[in-house]
Enzyme design. Structure first.
Site, PDB file in Angstrom:
ATOM      1  N   SER A   7       0.737  -1.400  -0.212  1.00 54.35           N
ATOM      2  CA  SER A   7      -0.120   0.065  -0.041  1.00 54.35           C
ATOM      3  C   SER A   7       0.996   1.358  -0.042  1.00 54.35           C
ATOM      4  O   SER A   7       1.655   1.524   0.905  1.00 54.35           O
ATOM      5  CB  SER A   7      -0.898  -0.040   1.208  1.00 54.35           C
ATOM      6  N   HIS A  32      -1.582  -1.282  -4.219  1.00 56.76           N
ATOM      7  CA  HIS A  32      -2.678  -1.098  -3.553  1.00 56.76           C
ATOM      8  C   HIS A  32      -2.679   0.726  -3.176  1.00 56.76           C
ATOM      9  O   HIS A  32      -1.716   1.129  -2.890  1.00 56.76           O
ATOM     10  CB  HIS A  32      -2.731  -1.584  -2.165  1.00 56.76           C
ATOM     11  N   ASP A  34      -4.959   3.647  -1.804  1.00 57.47           N
ATOM     12  CA  ASP A  34      -5.977   3.868  -0.984  1.00 57.47           C
ATOM     13  C   ASP A  34      -6.413   5.218  -1.037  1.00 57.47           C
ATOM     14  O   ASP A  34      -5.669   6.466  -0.928  1.00 57.47           O
ATOM     15  CB  ASP A  34      -5.425   3.964   0.434  1.00 57.47           C
ATOM     16  N   MET A  36      -9.129   8.327  -0.065  1.00 55.17           N
ATOM     17  CA  MET A  36      -9.728   8.649   1.089  1.00 55.17           C
ATOM     18  C   MET A  36     -10.304  10.119   0.606  1.00 55.17           C
ATOM     19  O   MET A  36      -9.456  10.990   0.434  1.00 55.17           O
ATOM     20  CB  MET A  36      -8.973   8.708   2.281  1.00 55.17           C
ATOM     21  N   HIS A  65      -8.694   1.102  -3.814  1.00 55.15           N
ATOM     22  CA  HIS A  65      -9.516   0.836  -2.561  1.00 55.15           C
ATOM     23  C   HIS A  65     -10.058   2.165  -2.429  1.00 55.15           C
ATOM     24  O   HIS A  65      -9.446   3.105  -2.033  1.00 55.15           O
ATOM     25  CB  HIS A  65      -8.776   0.338  -1.406  1.00 55.15           C
ATOM     26  N   MET A  67     -12.202   4.575  -0.481  1.00 55.67           N
ATOM     27  CA  MET A  67     -12.756   4.901   0.888  1.00 55.67           C
ATOM     28  C   MET A  67     -13.720   6.261   0.560  1.00 55.67           C
ATOM     29  O   MET A  67     -12.991   7.213   1.259  1.00 55.67           O
ATOM     30  CB  MET A  67     -11.843   4.909   1.959  1.00 55.67           C
ATOM     31  N   MET A 136     -11.579  -5.641   5.780  1.00 49.17           N
ATOM     32  CA  MET A 136     -10.749  -4.619   6.620  1.00 49.17           C
ATOM     33  C   MET A 136     -10.329  -5.238   7.852  1.00 49.17           C
ATOM     34  O   MET A 136     -11.209  -5.703   8.713  1.00 49.17           O
ATOM     35  CB  MET A 136     -11.442  -3.395   6.690  1.00 49.17           C
ATOM     36  N   GLY A 141      -8.951   4.292   7.183  1.00 49.96           N
ATOM     37  CA  GLY A 141      -8.387   5.760   7.399  1.00 49.96           C
ATOM     38  C   GLY A 141      -6.990   6.151   7.328  1.00 49.96           C
ATOM     39  O   GLY A 141      -6.594   7.047   7.118  1.00 49.96           O
ATOM     40  N   GLY A 143      -2.805   4.227   7.865  1.00 47.13           N
ATOM     41  CA  GLY A 143      -1.813   3.029   7.969  1.00 47.13           C
ATOM     42  C   GLY A 143      -1.368   2.925   9.228  1.00 47.13           C
ATOM     43  O   GLY A 143      -1.592   3.758  10.190  1.00 47.13           O
ATOM     44  N   GLY A 144      -0.569   1.754   9.380  1.00 49.07           N
ATOM     45  CA  GLY A 144      -0.118   1.481  10.626  1.00 49.07           C
ATOM     46  C   GLY A 144      -0.797   1.242  11.901  1.00 49.07           C
ATOM     47  O   GLY A 144      -0.177   1.403  13.273  1.00 49.07           O
ATOM     48  N   ASP A 174      -6.853  -6.374   4.641  1.00 46.49           N
ATOM     49  CA  ASP A 174      -6.019  -5.046   4.656  1.00 46.49           C
ATOM     50  C   ASP A 174      -5.977  -4.266   5.847  1.00 46.49           C
ATOM     51  O   ASP A 174      -7.277  -4.218   6.547  1.00 46.49           O
ATOM     52  CB  ASP A 174      -7.092  -4.026   3.436  1.00 46.49           C
TER      53      ASP A 174
HETATM   54  C1  DX5 Z   1      -6.231   1.796   5.912  1.00 45.76           C
HETATM   55  C2  DX5 Z   1      -5.947   1.232   4.358  1.00 45.76           C
HETATM   56  C3  DX5 Z   1      -4.845   0.546   4.207  1.00 45.76           C
HETATM   57  C4  DX5 Z   1      -3.527   0.930   4.827  1.00 45.76           C
HETATM   58  C5  DX5 Z   1      -3.021  -0.369   5.310  1.00 45.76           C
HETATM   59  O1  DX5 Z   1      -7.273   2.501   5.540  1.00 45.76           O
HETATM   60  O2  DX5 Z   1      -7.187   0.726   3.651  1.00 45.76           O
HETATM   61  O3  DX5 Z   1      -4.740   0.196   2.978  1.00 45.76           O
HETATM   62  O4  DX5 Z   1      -2.638   1.594   3.921  1.00 45.76           O
HETATM   63  O5  DX5 Z   1      -1.687  -0.031   5.877  1.00 45.76           O
HETATM   64  P1  DX5 Z   1      -0.884  -0.983   7.210  1.00 45.76           P
HETATM   65  O6  DX5 Z   1      -0.641  -2.051   6.407  1.00 45.76           O
HETATM   66  O7  DX5 Z   1       0.149  -0.023   7.726  1.00 45.76           O
HETATM   67  O8  DX5 Z   1      -2.006  -1.250   8.259  1.00 45.76           O
HETATM   68 ZN    ZN Z   2      -6.578  -0.050   1.683  1.00 45.71          ZN
END
Ligand code: DX5
Ligand code: ZN
Length: 216
Positions: A7, A32, A34, A36, A65, A67, A136, A141, A143-144, A174
Site C-alpha cells: 500500500s 494497493h 488507498d 480517501m 481501494h 474509501m 478490513m 483511514g 496506515g500503521g 487490509d
Molecule cells: C487503511 C488502508 C490500508 C492501509 C494499510 O485505511 O485501507 O490499505 O494502507 O496500512 P497498514 O498495512 O500499515 O495497516
Molecule cells: Zn486499503
C-alpha cells in the site's frame, strides 16, 4: 499462489517513483492505492492524478481501494486513470449490484470492502458476481494500525461462502498485516495481503515482501 499488494499510503511521497521502482523489482503482483475523501473516513489521501502517475511507472496490477461516499460517481474516472481492480465499501453504496455491474462494464475487476463491524453473510446474494472481497482488518483511514484478531474468523467464514459458489473469488485482507500474521491469514483462506507499514518501514522492503509471501 498468494499475492502481496504493497500500500503506497505508507510510501515516501517525495520520492514516490523510487518506491514504485522498488515494488517493480519485488515479488509483489499488485499495488494497493488507498483513496480517501475525508467524509467516508476521517482522513484525506490522494486521488486520480497520483493514480495516473503511478500507472505510467508500473505494469503491476493497480488495486484501487475507494474509501469515499457515493463511489459510483468516480468509477469511470478511475478506470481512465489506470485502475485494474476497483473495490468500494459495502457501507458506502446503496445499489451494490448495479455498482458491481458498472465496474465490470468498464472492464475492471470488482470487489466489495467490508469494515470490521460488517458481517460477511451480508454478501450472500452478491458474492457470485464478485472477483474479490476485501476484509478490513483495521478501521479504514490510516496506515500503521493494530490488526483486529476477529479477522481470521471472518476470512474463514467468507472462504466457506466462496467455496459454495464453486467460483474463483479472491479474499484480500487490509490493515496491520505483517510477517507474523501472514501465515495464519493464508491458512484461514486469504489470497491477497495488503501491506503498508510493514513493507515501507522495514530496512529491506523487497525481502519483507518475499517473507510476506512465505519465501525466505
Ligand atoms: C487503511 C488502508 C490500508 C492501509 C494499510 O485505511 O485501507 O490499505 O494502507 O496500512 P497498514 O498495512 O500499515 O495497516
Ligand atoms: Zn486499503
Amino acid at each position: 499462489m498468494p499475492i502481496i499488494a504493497p500500500s503506497i499510503l505508507s510510501a515516501d511521497f517525495l520520492h514516490l517513483g523510487k518506491d514504485i521502482e522498488m515494488i517493480n523489482n519485488s515479488d509483489a503482483d499488485w499495488i494497493h492505492i488507498d483513496v480517501m475523501d475525508g467524509v467516508f473516513v476521517p482522513n484525506i489521501s490522494f486521488g486520480i492524478p497520483v493514480l495516473k502517475a503511478v500507472r505510467k511507472a508500473t505494469k503491476k496490477q493497480l488495486d484501487v481501494h475507494l474509501m469515499i461516499v457515493e463511489p459510483e460517481r468516480y468509477f469511470e474516472a478511475f478506470r481512465d486513470a489506470g485502475a485494474d481492480i476497483l473495490t468500494f465499501h459495502y457501507e458506502a453504496s446503496k445499489h451494490i449490484h448495479r455498482s458491481v455491474s458498472h465496474i465490470h462494464e468498464l472492464g475492471m475487476k470488482a470487489g466489495i470492502v467490508l469494515n470490521p463491524h460488517t458481517p460477511v453473510n451480508l454478501l450472500t446474494d452478491i458474492i457470485h458476481e464478485l472477483d474479490l472481497v476485501l476484509i478490513m482488518s483495521v478501521n479504514p483511514g490510516f496506515g500503521g494500525q493494530k490488526f483486529i484478531e476477529n479477522t481470521y474468523r471472518k476470512v474463514s467464514d467468507l472462504k466457506k461462502m466462496i467455496n459454495s459458489t464453486a467460483k474463483k473469488i479472491l479474499i484480500e485482507v487490509d490493515g496491520g498485516v505483517d510477517i507474523l500474521n501472514a501465515g495464519k491469514l493464508y491458512n484461514s483462506g486469504a489470497d491477497v495481503l495488503v501491506a503498508g507499514n510493514s513493507v515501507f518501514s522495514s530496512n529491506n522492503p523487497i525481502e519483507t515482501i518475499a517473507k510476506l509471501l512465505g519465501r525466505h
